[in-house]
Motif scaffolding. Structure first.
Motif, mmCIF file in Angstrom:
data_model
loop_
_atom_site.group_PDB
_atom_site.id
_atom_site.type_symbol
_atom_site.label_atom_id
_atom_site.label_comp_id
_atom_site.label_asym_id
_atom_site.label_seq_id
_atom_site.Cartn_x
_atom_site.Cartn_y
_atom_site.Cartn_z
ATOM 1 N N LEU A 21 37.767 31.326 67.549
ATOM 2 C CA LEU A 21 37.668 30.463 66.381
ATOM 3 C C LEU A 21 36.341 29.706 66.394
ATOM 4 C CD1 LEU A 21 39.321 28.953 63.965
ATOM 5 C CD2 LEU A 21 39.336 27.101 65.623
ATOM 6 N N VAL A 22 36.007 29.118 67.539
ATOM 7 C CA VAL A 22 34.732 28.396 67.648
ATOM 8 C C VAL A 22 33.564 29.349 67.433
ATOM 9 C CG1 VAL A 22 33.249 27.078 69.198
ATOM 10 C CG2 VAL A 22 35.710 26.630 69.155
ATOM 11 N N GLY A 23 33.657 30.556 68.018
ATOM 12 C CA GLY A 23 32.576 31.521 67.853
ATOM 13 C C GLY A 23 32.365 31.910 66.406
ATOM 14 N N GLU A 24 33.450 32.183 65.680
ATOM 15 C CA GLU A 24 33.337 32.554 64.273
ATOM 16 C C GLU A 24 32.812 31.390 63.439
ATOM 17 O OE1 GLU A 24 33.417 34.915 60.925
ATOM 18 O OE2 GLU A 24 33.763 35.518 63.014
ATOM 19 N N ALA A 25 33.303 30.180 63.731
ATOM 20 C CA ALA A 25 32.857 29.016 62.969
ATOM 21 C C ALA A 25 31.372 28.748 63.188
ATOM 22 C CB ALA A 25 33.686 27.793 63.363
ATOM 23 N N LEU A 26 30.909 28.845 64.432
ATOM 24 C CA LEU A 26 29.492 28.607 64.696
ATOM 25 C C LEU A 26 28.618 29.737 64.150
ATOM 26 C CD1 LEU A 26 29.562 27.065 68.292
ATOM 27 C CD2 LEU A 26 29.456 25.916 66.078
ATOM 28 N N THR A 27 29.161 30.947 64.097
ATOM 29 C CA THR A 27 28.428 32.041 63.447
ATOM 30 C C THR A 27 28.224 31.734 61.964
ATOM 31 O OG1 THR A 27 29.272 33.683 65.015
ATOM 32 C CG2 THR A 27 28.473 34.500 62.901
ATOM 33 N N ASN A 28 29.275 31.216 61.323
ATOM 34 C CA ASN A 28 29.143 30.821 59.923
ATOM 35 C C ASN A 28 28.146 29.682 59.753
ATOM 36 O OD1 ASN A 28 31.023 32.723 59.175
ATOM 37 N ND2 ASN A 28 32.737 31.291 59.077
ATOM 38 N N VAL A 29 28.130 28.759 60.719
ATOM 39 C CA VAL A 29 27.154 27.676 60.677
ATOM 40 C C VAL A 29 25.739 28.226 60.711
ATOM 41 C CG1 VAL A 29 26.206 25.723 61.978
ATOM 42 C CG2 VAL A 29 28.676 25.923 61.659
ATOM 43 N N THR A 65 48.368 27.807 63.434
ATOM 44 C CA THR A 65 47.847 27.784 62.070
ATOM 45 C C THR A 65 46.350 27.494 62.095
ATOM 46 O OG1 THR A 65 48.340 25.411 61.830
ATOM 47 C CG2 THR A 65 50.019 26.983 61.079
ATOM 48 N N VAL A 66 45.651 28.024 61.109
ATOM 49 C CA VAL A 66 44.227 27.749 60.909
ATOM 50 C C VAL A 66 44.056 27.282 59.473
ATOM 51 C CG1 VAL A 66 41.893 28.698 60.821
ATOM 52 C CG2 VAL A 66 43.457 29.417 62.627
ATOM 53 N N THR A 67 43.424 26.135 59.296
ATOM 54 C CA THR A 67 43.154 25.611 57.962
ATOM 55 C C THR A 67 41.657 25.371 57.812
ATOM 56 O OG1 THR A 67 43.544 23.334 58.721
ATOM 57 C CG2 THR A 67 45.410 24.516 57.738
ATOM 58 N N VAL A 68 41.186 25.508 56.581
ATOM 59 C CA VAL A 68 39.767 25.317 56.277
ATOM 60 C C VAL A 68 39.651 24.325 55.130
ATOM 61 C CG1 VAL A 68 37.622 26.399 55.519
ATOM 62 C CG2 VAL A 68 39.173 27.639 57.041
ATOM 63 N N HIS A 69 38.916 23.250 55.373
ATOM 64 C CA HIS A 69 38.593 22.290 54.312
ATOM 65 C C HIS A 69 37.082 22.301 54.144
ATOM 66 C CE1 HIS A 69 38.897 18.796 51.718
ATOM 67 N NE2 HIS A 69 37.961 18.202 52.429
ATOM 68 N N SER A 70 36.633 22.861 53.036
ATOM 69 C CA SER A 70 35.198 23.078 52.860
ATOM 70 C C SER A 70 34.822 22.946 51.388
ATOM 71 C CB SER A 70 34.804 24.465 53.400
ATOM 72 O OG SER A 70 33.418 24.675 53.309
ATOM 73 N N PRO A 71 34.806 21.718 50.865
ATOM 74 C CA PRO A 71 34.423 21.539 49.463
ATOM 75 C C PRO A 71 32.955 21.875 49.243
ATOM 76 C CG PRO A 71 34.569 19.422 50.571
ATOM 77 C CD PRO A 71 35.082 20.449 51.542
ATOM 78 N N SER A 72 32.607 22.169 48.026
ATOM 79 C CA SER A 72 31.212 22.454 47.708
ATOM 80 C C SER A 72 30.355 21.237 48.028
ATOM 81 C CB SER A 72 31.086 22.800 46.210
ATOM 82 O OG SER A 72 29.745 23.068 45.877
ATOM 83 N N GLY A 73 29.298 21.458 48.789
ATOM 84 C CA GLY A 73 28.454 20.367 49.243
ATOM 85 C C GLY A 73 28.804 19.861 50.629
ATOM 86 N N GLY A 74 29.931 20.358 51.183
ATOM 87 C CA GLY A 74 30.333 20.017 52.539
ATOM 88 C C GLY A 74 31.016 18.657 52.612
ATOM 89 N N PRO A 75 31.381 18.218 53.811
ATOM 90 C CA PRO A 75 31.286 18.977 55.058
ATOM 91 C C PRO A 75 32.410 20.002 55.183
ATOM 92 C CG PRO A 75 32.318 16.867 55.473
ATOM 93 C CD PRO A 75 31.938 16.866 54.016
ATOM 94 N N THR A 76 32.266 20.883 56.150
ATOM 95 C CA THR A 76 33.278 21.900 56.418
ATOM 96 C C THR A 76 34.031 21.540 57.696
ATOM 97 O OG1 THR A 76 32.053 23.678 55.335
ATOM 98 C CG2 THR A 76 33.666 24.324 56.993
ATOM 99 N N VAL A 77 35.349 21.583 57.627
ATOM 100 C CA VAL A 77 36.198 21.335 58.795
ATOM 101 C C VAL A 77 37.139 22.518 58.952
ATOM 102 C CG1 VAL A 77 37.874 19.821 59.897
ATOM 103 C CG2 VAL A 77 36.091 18.840 58.441
ATOM 104 N N GLY A 124 31.940 25.521 51.102
ATOM 105 C CA GLY A 124 32.290 26.762 50.425
ATOM 106 C C GLY A 124 32.975 27.796 51.291
ATOM 107 N N ALA A 125 33.310 27.473 52.556
ATOM 108 C CA ALA A 125 34.007 28.435 53.417
ATOM 109 C C ALA A 125 35.447 28.595 52.947
ATOM 110 C CB ALA A 125 33.963 27.973 54.873
ATOM 111 N N ARG A 126 35.965 29.814 53.025
ATOM 112 C CA ARG A 126 37.319 30.101 52.558
ATOM 113 C C ARG A 126 38.011 31.065 53.518
ATOM 114 N NH1 ARG A 126 35.923 26.488 49.979
ATOM 115 N NH2 ARG A 126 35.944 26.149 47.715
ATOM 116 N N LEU A 127 39.342 30.994 53.523
ATOM 117 C CA LEU A 127 40.148 31.961 54.283
ATOM 118 C C LEU A 127 40.418 33.168 53.397
ATOM 119 C CD1 LEU A 127 42.753 29.753 56.177
ATOM 120 C CD2 LEU A 127 41.016 31.211 57.199
ATOM 121 N N ARG A 128 39.382 33.942 53.123
ATOM 122 C CA ARG A 128 39.536 35.118 52.270
ATOM 123 C C ARG A 128 40.064 36.292 53.084
ATOM 124 N NH1 ARG A 128 34.395 33.086 51.110
ATOM 125 N NH2 ARG A 128 34.193 32.097 49.071
ATOM 126 N N GLY A 129 40.796 37.167 52.413
ATOM 127 C CA GLY A 129 41.291 38.366 53.069
ATOM 128 C C GLY A 129 40.159 39.241 53.559
#
Length: 378
Positions: A296-304, A357-369, A335-340
């Motif tokens: 999870l951390v690896g994927e999130a930091l890759t997106n960063v 569970t994994v949740t993503v809160h990422s409104p346009s303009g950030g921040p992403t959690v 803008g990050a999303r849990l897309r298929g």
């Protein structure tokens, strides 16, 4: 405040209990009047068909108020009230209304709203008296607030059989996605081996064979072929090491989650603050939990690095009861999303396989959690 486990309700503090009892009364009064009056009007006017849409509105209102009550009780009393498990709806207005009428959660919501009013009247009296009389404020008010929370958990909480059925359905769906993900991963490994290390080893064998045949007739050419074979061997070792790291990183197995996450953070182009609390690593959680948290951390930091345009990120891992909670936050564009089919979606499936569970809160303009809650037993 740490969230209580399922079925547990913490004893409210006196001040919070008094505030809850007093503030709840106008809410209870408004809800009771609206539900009773609209229901009586709807029943009385059904003979001229006006009552039908009124009853449809009151049914939707009861469910809406039930959802708001769950949120209110969670906020004020810390009750473990998950969102209601509703029957799926489809079709026109009348068909959806019929589904709502036959949904047990609708009637449980209605029962709570009707019972909460008389208890709210008592709560108002106790709350006001508790402001003046210290013994009432310290002992009676928290007890009544706790009793209200227990009633809410009994009526607004999920029906156990439906909760288990929904959980089984989610697990079955996540298992199916997990099987697909495992098959895709197997094909990826097979493809990487075929296109990478296998080709290198074939080239190495051919170069060594030609070098052997030229060893006496053309030593210089043989030396060049041996050098090429040596380069292919080193490249093959590197590719095999990278492939193995993608399956299960050695640093995670050898040194645990803190060191593994720190190594991921060190390779991220944006500065990353790492905070892995000691309770997460000593004692170590099960390997499935560690692996899920690591990827999870690896994927999130890759997106960063690729998409977020972030100037800073933070990784925070902590333990709450029998769960490990991992949060990755960045100050990027959002803008990050849990897309298929996305990497985060695959990680959500991996977490669901261990009931996480994994949740993503990422409104346009950030921040992403990006937050993972992973249950485990040490």
């Amino acid at each position: 405040m740490t969230a209580p486990h399922h079925g547990q309700l913490p004893w409210p503090r006196p001040v919070r209990a008094i505030v809850f009892l007093i503030a709840s009364f106008p809410i209870r009064l408004g809800q009771f009047v609206a539900v009773v009056v609209l229901t009586l009007v709807g029943i009385a006017t059904t003979v001229v068909w006006i009552g039908v849409p009124i009853l449809m509105v009151i049914t939707a209102l009861v469910r809406y108020l039930g959802d708001r009550e769950r949120q209110w009780i969670r906020t004020m009393l810390g009750a473990p009230l998950p969102p209601a498990v509703r029957s799926p709806e489809s079709g026109g207005h009348v068909r959806r209304w019929r589904v709502r009428l036959t949904d047990p959660s609708t009637w449980r919501d209605l029962g709570y709203l009707l019972l909460a009013f008389p208890l709210g009247v008592l709560g108002l009296v106790v709350g006001l008296v508790g402001i003046v009389l210290v013994p009432v404020g310290i002992w009676v008010a928290p007890g009544l607030a706790w009793l209200h929370g227990r009633m809410a958990m009994g009526l607004l909480g999920p029906d156990e059989s439906r909760r288990l059925a929904a959980q089984a359905e989610r697990l079955q769906a996540s298992r199916a996605r997990g099987v697909d993900a495992a098959e895709n991963e197997r094909r990826r490994i097979e493809r990487d081996l075929h296109d990478g290390a296998q080709q290198r080893l074939v080239s190495l064998a051919m170069n060594l064979g030609m070098a052997r045949s030229k060893m006496t007739s053309d030593p210089a050419a043989a030396g060049e072929l041996v050098a090429d074979a040596h380069a292919d061997a080193k490249t093959a070792v590197t590719e095999l090491r990278d492939l193995a790291r993608g399956i299960y990183p050695a640093v995670l197995a050898d040194r645990g989650l803190d060191a593994a996450v720190s190594s991921l953070a060190a390779s991220c182009p944006a500065p990353v603050d790492v905070d892995v609390e000691p309770e997460v690593v000593t004692p170590r959680p099960p390997s499935a939990v560690e692996t899920c948290a690591y990827f999870l951390v690896g994927e999130a930091l890759t997106n960063v690095a690729k998409h977020a345009a972030a100037t800073r990120a933070r990784v925070h891992a902590r333990r709450e009861g029998d769960t490990v909670i991992v949060e990755v936050t960045d100050d990027g564009v959002g803008g990050a999303r849990l897309r298929g089919g996305s990497g985060l979606s695959g990680l959500a499936d991996r977490a669901a396989a261990i009931e996480g569970t994994v949740t993503v809160h990422s409104p346009s303009g950030g921040p992403t959690v990006i937050r993972a809650v992973l249950p485990c037993v040490w």
